[in-house]
Write a protein that holds these residues in place. Structure first.
Motif, short mmCIF file in Angstrom:
data_model
loop_
_atom_site.label_atom_id
_atom_site.label_comp_id
_atom_site.label_asym_id
_atom_site.label_seq_id
_atom_site.Cartn_x
_atom_site.Cartn_y
_atom_site.Cartn_z
N TYR A 128 6.78 109.70 -20.74
CA TYR A 128 6.09 109.11 -22.00
C TYR A 128 4.68 108.80 -21.68
CZ TYR A 128 10.76 108.39 -24.31
OH TYR A 128 11.77 108.66 -25.13
N ALA B 293 11.22 109.19 -18.16
CA ALA B 293 12.74 108.93 -18.82
C ALA B 293 13.63 109.77 -18.45
CB ALA B 293 12.70 108.73 -20.42
N THR C 29 6.13 106.41 -18.26
CA THR C 29 7.47 106.07 -17.84
C THR C 29 8.30 107.51 -17.91
OG1 THR C 29 7.53 104.05 -19.16
CG2 THR C 29 9.80 105.01 -18.51
N PRO D 111 24.08 103.80 -18.50
CA PRO D 111 23.54 102.45 -18.66
C PRO D 111 22.34 102.53 -19.62
CG PRO D 111 23.55 102.87 -16.42
CD PRO D 111 23.85 104.08 -16.93
N SER D 112 22.04 101.39 -20.05
CA SER D 112 20.91 101.29 -21.04
C SER D 112 19.56 101.55 -20.25
CB SER D 112 20.63 99.84 -21.50
OG SER D 112 19.64 99.75 -22.23
N GLY D 113 18.51 102.53 -20.88
CA GLY D 113 17.54 102.94 -20.04
C GLY D 113 17.52 104.29 -19.63
N SER D 114 18.91 104.66 -19.62
CA SER D 114 19.12 105.61 -18.40
C SER D 114 18.67 107.25 -18.95
CB SER D 114 20.71 105.93 -18.06
OG SER D 114 21.40 106.06 -19.05
N GLY D 115 18.01 107.11 -20.21
CA GLY D 115 17.65 108.39 -20.89
C GLY D 115 18.29 108.91 -21.78
N LYS D 116 19.44 108.34 -22.31
CA LYS D 116 20.45 109.15 -23.23
C LYS D 116 19.71 109.50 -24.71
CE LYS D 116 23.23 105.50 -23.02
NZ LYS D 116 22.45 104.72 -22.55
N THR D 117 18.97 108.63 -25.32
CA THR D 117 18.39 108.50 -26.52
C THR D 117 17.36 109.48 -26.26
OG1 THR D 117 18.98 106.46 -27.40
CG2 THR D 117 17.08 107.49 -28.11
N THR D 118 16.55 109.62 -25.31
CA THR D 118 15.46 110.71 -25.09
C THR D 118 16.29 112.09 -25.05
OG1 THR D 118 14.25 108.87 -23.88
CG2 THR D 118 13.45 111.36 -23.45
N ASP E 212 2.81 106.41 -21.71
CA ASP E 212 2.60 105.21 -20.82
C ASP E 212 3.01 105.54 -19.26
OD1 ASP E 212 5.44 105.15 -20.69
OD2 ASP E 212 5.59 102.92 -21.22
N1 ADP Z 1 8.46 105.69 -26.64
C1 ADP Z 1 8.55 105.15 -25.47
N2 ADP Z 1 7.26 104.72 -24.59
C2 ADP Z 1 7.65 104.77 -23.44
N3 ADP Z 1 8.92 104.35 -22.59
C3 ADP Z 1 9.98 104.70 -23.34
C4 ADP Z 1 9.93 105.05 -24.73
N4 ADP Z 1 11.11 105.20 -25.28
C5 ADP Z 1 11.82 105.04 -24.10
N5 ADP Z 1 11.12 104.65 -23.24
C6 ADP Z 1 11.78 104.35 -21.58
O1 ADP Z 1 12.54 105.63 -21.29
C7 ADP Z 1 13.66 105.19 -20.56
C8 ADP Z 1 14.89 105.96 -21.36
O2 ADP Z 1 15.06 105.36 -22.51
P1 ADP Z 1 16.10 105.71 -23.60
O3 ADP Z 1 16.29 107.23 -23.51
O4 ADP Z 1 15.98 104.94 -24.86
O5 ADP Z 1 17.26 105.40 -22.91
P2 ADP Z 1 18.73 105.16 -23.18
O6 ADP Z 1 19.06 105.62 -24.44
O7 ADP Z 1 19.77 105.40 -22.16
O8 ADP Z 1 19.04 103.45 -23.23
C9 ADP Z 1 13.56 103.66 -20.58
O9 ADP Z 1 13.19 103.32 -19.44
C10 ADP Z 1 12.84 103.39 -21.81
O10 ADP Z 1 12.28 101.97 -21.56
#
Ligand code: ADP
Ligand code: MG
Length: 322
Positions: free
Chosen positions: A11, A17, A15, A36-43, A13
């Motif tokens: 991203y 993902a 990060t 786990p939460s933050g592991s990159g699933k949604t991404t 910033d």
């Molecule tokens: N728009 C964004 N900008 C910066 N970091 C992001 C953004 N969206 C997600 N992240 C970071 O990317 C990582 C993976 O996020 P995400 O894919 O939402 O995980 P999950 O769905 O597994 O909880 C996390 O560390 C999250 O904080």
């Protein structure tokens, strides 16, 4: 059908993902991404329909790079269901479901027929629900509408991001049953994100376990449980097992069954000693039993296997209970 080749996402910033992942999701498969939460699933999920651009690597759908698709063409062939119920509050249920068919300029009659067919598919009588507004439905019913709206225009792929996690356990279980049933009958390629191992074990053809933006293991539910790639997988499955709802946590069940001996006192459900009748009572046809001994997973068996086993013991003249 959906292929990830060395896909990474960082991203703005800084990060990272997702780190150089490779994946091959098959046509018609129910593919569950868990971690786990933050592991990159949604991404990962949002990169499939180009809601999030990749930093590196390529994603292909039917061998065609997603960047080579017209964006509308791509989005319309992909249904998307979110965790938050995202129905339009001022539109009727019928209008909500009809959005994509209308974008695709389906004839009115065809759309109407499709909306009614979908409502029936999830057990909602069209006459009663077509003209209601979302607020006149329960949370579970609204999420059902969310699911069928994603299916309305016959997409090739359905993406679901923790679609049931805001629902109460009973509604959630019912919707899991529905979605499994629907997916079996229509064979849509489904990518389903969850952080709940029970849900993953119940729904998945294959499970992809993620940690810190990387794939730890991809396998069938049986492989994930029986051949965990490492301690992380073992812990992730193990942590979840005792709280599995609709499943039972059975200490020492396997051993006594293998030795064809007394099992009445051994199994436990939620740490209470259970009889075999209790266990069967707790199991629905498709439930699986996680078998654990001293915190170590020994395997999964289903209701049928227990019944078969008992039947064999009876045939052999063995007394199962005393
Ligand atoms: N728009 C964004 N900008 C910066 N970091 C992001 C953004 N969206 C997600 N992240 C970071 O990317 C990582 C993976 O996020 P995400 O894919 O939402 O995980 P999950 O769905 O597994 O909880 C996390 O560390 C999250 O904080
Ligand atoms: Mg997420």
């Amino acid at each position: 059908m959906i292929t990830f080749e060395h896909v990474s996402k960082t991203y703005p910033d800084g990060t990272t993902a997702v780190r150089s992942i490779n994946l091959n999701i098959q046509q018609g498969e129910f593919f569950v991404i868990i971690g786990p939460s933050g592991s990159g699933k949604t991404t990962v999920l949002k990169m499939i329909n180009r809601l999030i651009p990749l930093t590196d690597g390529s994603v292909y759908i039917n061998q065609k790079n997603i960047n080579d698709y017209d964006i509308h063409e791509l989005r319309w062939q992909i249904g998307y269901v979110l965790q938050q119920i995202a129905l339009f509050p001022h539109m009727t249920i019928e209008e909500n479901i009809a959005i994509v068919p209308e974008l695709k300029k389906w004839p009115r009659k065809k759309t109407k027929h499709r909306v009614e067919e979908l409502l029936k598919m999830v057990g909602l009588n069209p006459e009663d629900y077509l003209h209601r507004k979302p607020a006149e439905l329960s949370g579970g019913q609204q999420q059902r509408i969310g699911v069928i709206r994603a299916l309305a225009a016959n997409p090739n792929i359905v993406l679901m991001d923790e679609p049931f996690s805001a629902l109460d356990p009973i509604t959630r279980e019912k919707l899991q049953d529905d979605i499994k049933q629907i997916q079996k009958s229509i064979q849509k390629t489904t990518v389903f994100v969850t952080h709940d191992m029970q849900e993953a074990l119940k729904l998945a053809d294959r499970i992809c376990l993620m940690k810190d933006g990387e794939i730890v293991q991809v396998g069938t539910p049986e492989e994930i449980v029986n051949q965990p790639a490492n301690q992380f997988v073992r812990d992730f499955v193990g942590d979840q097992a005792p709280t599995l709802k609709g499943h039972v946590h059975l200490d020492e069940l396997l051993q006594p069954i293998q030795h064809n001996t007394y099992i009445k006192q051994y199994p436990t459900i939620n740490n209470q000693v259970a009889t075999i009748e209790n266990i069967l009572e707790h199991l629905k046809t498709n439930d699986q039993v996680i078998i654990e001994k001293n915190g170590e997973l020994l395997g999964i068996i289903n209701r049928q296997a227990i019944i078969d086993h008992l039947a064999k013991q009876l045939q052999n003249g063995g007394n199962i209970y005393e």
